[in-house]
Design a protein around this motif. Structure first.
Motif, PDB file in Angstrom:
ATOM      1  N   ASP A  74       0.908  -1.036   0.092  1.00 57.55           N
ATOM      2  CA  ASP A  74       0.067   0.066  -0.022  1.00 57.55           C
ATOM      3  C   ASP A  74       0.324   1.100   0.051  1.00 57.55           C
ATOM      4  O   ASP A  74       1.694   1.258   1.255  1.00 57.55           O
ATOM      5  CB  ASP A  74      -0.475  -0.486   1.066  1.00 57.55           C
ATOM      6  CG  ASP A  74      -2.041   1.201   1.125  1.00 57.55           C
ATOM      7  OD1 ASP A  74      -1.766   2.333   0.616  1.00 57.55           O
ATOM      8  OD2 ASP A  74      -2.654   1.021   2.290  1.00 57.55           O
ATOM      9  N   VAL A  75       0.574   1.895  -0.822  1.00 53.83           N
ATOM     10  CA  VAL A  75       1.871   2.971  -1.289  1.00 53.83           C
ATOM     11  C   VAL A  75       0.956   4.295   0.138  1.00 53.83           C
ATOM     12  O   VAL A  75       2.161   5.309  -0.232  1.00 53.83           O
ATOM     13  CB  VAL A  75       1.660   3.825  -2.221  1.00 53.83           C
ATOM     14  CG1 VAL A  75       2.443   3.008  -3.645  1.00 53.83           C
ATOM     15  CG2 VAL A  75       0.083   4.084  -3.402  1.00 53.83           C
ATOM     16  N   ALA A  76       0.463   4.162   0.483  1.00 50.86           N
ATOM     17  CA  ALA A  76       0.212   5.515   1.202  1.00 50.86           C
ATOM     18  C   ALA A  76       0.168   5.047   2.737  1.00 50.86           C
ATOM     19  O   ALA A  76       0.731   5.483   4.332  1.00 50.86           O
ATOM     20  CB  ALA A  76      -1.269   5.676   1.269  1.00 50.86           C
ATOM     21  N   ASP A  77       0.951   3.885   3.236  1.00 45.52           N
ATOM     22  CA  ASP A  77       1.066   3.345   4.080  1.00 45.52           C
ATOM     23  C   ASP A  77       3.083   3.761   4.679  1.00 45.52           C
ATOM     24  O   ASP A  77       3.739   3.487   2.795  1.00 45.52           O
ATOM     25  CB  ASP A  77       1.547   1.635   4.241  1.00 45.52           C
ATOM     26  CG  ASP A  77       1.355   1.275   5.797  1.00 45.52           C
ATOM     27  OD1 ASP A  77       1.246   1.302   6.700  1.00 45.52           O
ATOM     28  OD2 ASP A  77       2.527   0.732   5.608  1.00 45.52           O
ATOM     29  N   PHE A  78       3.402   3.615   5.238  1.00 50.11           N
ATOM     30  CA  PHE A  78       4.513   5.082   5.170  1.00 50.11           C
ATOM     31  C   PHE A  78       6.055   3.149   4.948  1.00 50.11           C
ATOM     32  O   PHE A  78       6.404   3.438   4.647  1.00 50.11           O
ATOM     33  CB  PHE A  78       4.466   5.674   6.746  1.00 50.11           C
ATOM     34  CG  PHE A  78       5.928   6.671   6.875  1.00 50.11           C
ATOM     35  CD1 PHE A  78       6.235   7.596   5.234  1.00 50.11           C
ATOM     36  CD2 PHE A  78       7.016   5.826   7.424  1.00 50.11           C
ATOM     37  CE1 PHE A  78       7.251   8.274   5.639  1.00 50.11           C
ATOM     38  CE2 PHE A  78       8.358   7.010   7.498  1.00 50.11           C
ATOM     39  CZ  PHE A  78       8.935   8.157   6.189  1.00 50.11           C
ATOM     40  N   GLU A  79       5.570   2.204   5.728  1.00 53.32           N
ATOM     41  CA  GLU A  79       6.583   1.282   6.169  1.00 53.32           C
ATOM     42  C   GLU A  79       6.204   0.677   4.336  1.00 53.32           C
ATOM     43  O   GLU A  79       7.043  -0.098   3.888  1.00 53.32           O
ATOM     44  CB  GLU A  79       5.873   0.567   7.294  1.00 53.32           C
ATOM     45  CG  GLU A  79       6.886   0.942   8.672  1.00 53.32           C
ATOM     46  CD  GLU A  79       8.174   1.396   8.121  1.00 53.32           C
ATOM     47  OE1 GLU A  79       9.101   0.515   7.890  1.00 53.32           O
ATOM     48  OE2 GLU A  79       8.276   2.448   8.260  1.00 53.32           O
ATOM     49  N   GLY A  80       5.136   0.675   4.414  1.00 53.57           N
ATOM     50  CA  GLY A  80       4.587   0.047   2.961  1.00 53.57           C
ATOM     51  C   GLY A  80       5.345   0.606   1.815  1.00 53.57           C
ATOM     52  O   GLY A  80       6.366   0.078   1.141  1.00 53.57           O
ATOM     53  N   ALA A  81       5.423   2.029   1.673  1.00 54.19           N
ATOM     54  CA  ALA A  81       6.081   2.889   0.781  1.00 54.19           C
ATOM     55  C   ALA A  81       7.475   2.651   0.838  1.00 54.19           C
ATOM     56  O   ALA A  81       8.283   3.093  -0.891  1.00 54.19           O
ATOM     57  CB  ALA A  81       6.207   4.021   0.775  1.00 54.19           C
ATOM     58  N   ARG A  82       7.937   1.841   2.173  1.00 52.69           N
ATOM     59  CA  ARG A  82       9.717   2.053   1.922  1.00 52.69           C
ATOM     60  C   ARG A  82      10.350   0.885   1.194  1.00 52.69           C
ATOM     61  O   ARG A  82      11.183   0.409   1.000  1.00 52.69           O
ATOM     62  CB  ARG A  82      10.335   2.415   3.639  1.00 52.69           C
ATOM     63  CG  ARG A  82      11.642   1.356   4.066  1.00 52.69           C
ATOM     64  CD  ARG A  82      11.912   1.882   5.360  1.00 52.69           C
ATOM     65  NE  ARG A  82      10.665   0.619   5.734  1.00 52.69           N
ATOM     66  CZ  ARG A  82      11.074  -0.615   5.535  1.00 52.69           C
ATOM     67  NH1 ARG A  82      12.582  -1.376   5.298  1.00 52.69           N
ATOM     68  NH2 ARG A  82      10.506  -1.518   6.245  1.00 52.69           N
ATOM     69  N   ARG A  83       9.217  -0.423   1.805  1.00 47.49           N
ATOM     70  CA  ARG A  83       9.622  -1.786   1.251  1.00 47.49           C
ATOM     71  C   ARG A  83       9.109  -1.591  -0.303  1.00 47.49           C
ATOM     72  O   ARG A  83      10.091  -2.333  -0.685  1.00 47.49           O
ATOM     73  CB  ARG A  83       8.302  -2.544   2.321  1.00 47.49           C
ATOM     74  CG  ARG A  83       8.057  -3.003   3.086  1.00 47.49           C
ATOM     75  CD  ARG A  83       7.267  -3.918   3.680  1.00 47.49           C
ATOM     76  NE  ARG A  83       6.079  -3.436   3.334  1.00 47.49           N
ATOM     77  CZ  ARG A  83       5.230  -3.308   4.303  1.00 47.49           C
ATOM     78  NH1 ARG A  83       5.445  -3.120   5.680  1.00 47.49           N
ATOM     79  NH2 ARG A  83       4.119  -3.414   4.462  1.00 47.49           N
ATOM     80  N   LEU A  84       8.432  -0.657  -1.397  1.00 47.62           N
ATOM     81  CA  LEU A  84       8.762  -0.718  -1.780  1.00 47.62           C
ATOM     82  C   LEU A  84      10.064  -0.385  -2.990  1.00 47.62           C
ATOM     83  O   LEU A  84      10.302  -0.865  -4.001  1.00 47.62           O
ATOM     84  CB  LEU A  84       6.908   0.363  -2.780  1.00 47.62           C
ATOM     85  CG  LEU A  84       7.382   0.880  -3.919  1.00 47.62           C
ATOM     86  CD1 LEU A  84       7.028  -0.171  -5.084  1.00 47.62           C
ATOM     87  CD2 LEU A  84       6.047   1.969  -4.126  1.00 47.62           C
ATOM     88  N   VAL A  85       9.901   0.960  -2.195  1.00 44.37           N
ATOM     89  CA  VAL A  85      11.603   1.325  -2.507  1.00 44.37           C
ATOM     90  C   VAL A  85      12.625   0.239  -2.808  1.00 44.37           C
ATOM     91  O   VAL A  85      13.692  -0.205  -3.037  1.00 44.37           O
ATOM     92  CB  VAL A  85      11.482   2.352  -1.624  1.00 44.37           C
ATOM     93  CG1 VAL A  85      13.560   2.739  -2.089  1.00 44.37           C
ATOM     94  CG2 VAL A  85      10.465   3.706  -2.282  1.00 44.37           C
ATOM     95  N   GLY A  86      12.266  -0.309  -1.725  1.00 38.31           N
ATOM     96  CA  GLY A  86      13.220  -1.451  -1.051  1.00 38.31           C
ATOM     97  C   GLY A  86      13.231  -2.567  -2.543  1.00 38.31           C
ATOM     98  O   GLY A  86      14.166  -3.373  -2.355  1.00 38.31           O
ATOM     99  N   THR A  87      11.820  -3.542  -2.127  1.00 37.35           N
ATOM    100  CA  THR A  87      12.084  -3.917  -3.863  1.00 37.35           C
ATOM    101  C   THR A  87      12.747  -3.821  -4.929  1.00 37.35           C
ATOM    102  O   THR A  87      13.269  -4.794  -5.453  1.00 37.35           O
ATOM    103  CB  THR A  87      10.666  -3.904  -4.655  1.00 37.35           C
ATOM    104  OG1 THR A  87       9.126  -5.286  -2.984  1.00 37.35           O
ATOM    105  CG2 THR A  87      10.391  -4.667  -5.227  1.00 37.35           C
ATOM    106  N   ALA A  88      12.623  -2.165  -5.305  1.00 35.66           N
ATOM    107  CA  ALA A  88      13.947  -1.550  -6.493  1.00 35.66           C
ATOM    108  C   ALA A  88      15.146  -2.405  -6.093  1.00 35.66           C
ATOM    109  O   ALA A  88      15.871  -3.350  -6.942  1.00 35.66           O
ATOM    110  CB  ALA A  88      13.683  -0.753  -6.919  1.00 35.66           C
ATOM    111  N   LEU A  89      15.357  -1.873  -5.108  1.00 33.88           N
ATOM    112  CA  LEU A  89      16.927  -1.905  -4.353  1.00 33.88           C
ATOM    113  C   LEU A  89      16.919  -2.933  -4.661  1.00 33.88           C
ATOM    114  O   LEU A  89      18.481  -3.781  -4.571  1.00 33.88           O
ATOM    115  CB  LEU A  89      17.373  -1.097  -2.952  1.00 33.88           C
ATOM    116  CG  LEU A  89      16.198   0.214  -3.243  1.00 33.88           C
ATOM    117  CD1 LEU A  89      17.220   1.043  -1.939  1.00 33.88           C
ATOM    118  CD2 LEU A  89      17.514   1.367  -4.100  1.00 33.88           C
ATOM    119  N   GLU A  90      16.870  -4.316  -3.802  1.00 37.13           N
ATOM    120  CA  GLU A  90      16.980  -5.659  -3.507  1.00 37.13           C
ATOM    121  C   GLU A  90      16.737  -5.668  -5.166  1.00 37.13           C
ATOM    122  O   GLU A  90      17.591  -7.152  -4.763  1.00 37.13           O
ATOM    123  CB  GLU A  90      15.723  -5.696  -2.762  1.00 37.13           C
ATOM    124  CG  GLU A  90      15.904  -5.617  -1.275  1.00 37.13           C
ATOM    125  CD  GLU A  90      14.421  -5.935  -0.391  1.00 37.13           C
ATOM    126  OE1 GLU A  90      14.017  -6.998  -0.733  1.00 37.13           O
ATOM    127  OE2 GLU A  90      14.232  -5.104   0.385  1.00 37.13           O
TER     128      GLU A  90
END
Length: 303
Positions: A74-90
């Motif tokens: 969920d992009v509107a969840d702060f931690e969810g957005a962090r995980r989203l960016v992490g998905t690209a990096l990982e």
């Protein structure tokens, strides 16, 4: 496949399971990008559906010879957005482009608009832009400070409703106006880190607009469907490329084959007394200012 304009650039597209977001994801992949396809899988009003559209788009990209991974945070969840960016990096080791696109509508005339309907739309559109942008920006700042200044791009999604207003969409219009303002602030703040930030205000046939554009037909002379969501993506892909380095803090309206630069709020006519005004003085002053200024653009749907 395309020209390779975005070859090996890592791109996150939010709300990419359907409509305009799906078109963006496919277009970036066709230009050689590695794509994180984000979609939480919700109905038009934001309720959960249990469907997996992000995985479906990843499969489409892979069938076309591209590379992509799915993310359902969920992009509107702060931690969810962090995980989203992490998905690209990982998965891809870097992040070059963030396309904020996710959203839904809960339309209602203002006098009938519920608090929950206001909160839900503001959350997914406005916070759903801020949270991924915040985490992406922190990563790019760290890269810049480490001597690896990125050629990073953010493309936000505003709307004509946010630029001019739309009757029956007070919540949506307010959120989209906020996104336009967020865009110009982020552009000013992030330029030092090698990041450009722009926005689009698209018109296309999607789940959110299918009733509005239901009667819109393809041009009979060229077979061109002016309301196809795929028409919006070429500008977004170009803005996500390294070619767009000199363009930032701008909002573009996109519809069919038309690309227009939206004009922001600007300082207009003024009157300066050099002292405090008395309320009784201001009637003719305001009338004079209005007479010198162009008439405002009409609100969508206003009589």
């Amino acid at each position: 496949m395309g020209s390779g304009l975005c070859r090996d650039r890592v791109v996150i597209v939010t709300g990419a399971g359907r409509g305009i977001g799906r078109a963006h994801a496919l277009a970036f992949a066709d230009e050689g990008a590695l794509v994180v396809v984000n979609d939480v899988g919700v109905a038009l009003d934001g309720s959960r559906t249990g469907e997996g559209p992000a995985a479906d788009v990843v499969a489409e990209i892979e069938e076309r010879g591209g590379k992509a991974v799915a993310n359902t945070d969920d992009v509107a969840d702060f931690e969810g957005a962090r995980r989203l960016v992490g998905t690209a990096l990982e998965n891809f080791g870097r992040l070059d482009v963030l396309v904020n696109n996710a959203g839904f509508v809960r339309d209602r005339m203002l006098v009938n608009l519920g608090e929950d309907e206001w909160d839900a739309v503001i959350r997914v559109h406005l916070k759903g832009h801020f949270a991924p942008l915040r985490h992406a920006a922190a990563h790019w700042r760290a890269e810049s400070k480490a001597g690896r200044t990125p050629e990073a791009r953010v493309i936000n999604t505003s709307s004509g409703a946010g630029l001019l207003g739309s009757v029956g969409q007070a919540n949506y219009s307010a959120a989209k106006a906020g996104i336009a303002a967020l865009t110009v602030v982020a552009a000013a703040e992030l330029a030092r880190y090698g990041v450009t930030v722009n926005a689009i205000a698209p018109s296309a046939r999607t789940r959110m607009t299918e009733e509005v554009f239901a009667d819109t037909m393809a041009r009979p002379d060229a077979g061109f469907d002016a309301m196809a969501p795929e028409n919006v993506s070429p500008l977004v892909v170009w803005l996500g490329s390294t070619e767009s380095a000199d363009v930032t803090g701008r909002v573009f309206e996109v519809e069919g084959g038309k690309v227009a630069l939206a004009q922001a709020w600007r300082h207009g006519p003024e009157a300066d007394k050099g002292a405090r005004w008395h309320p009784a003085e201001l009637g003719p002053v305001v009338a004079d200012l209005l007479a010198k200024a162009p008439a405002p653009e009409p609100v969508y749907g206003a009589n």
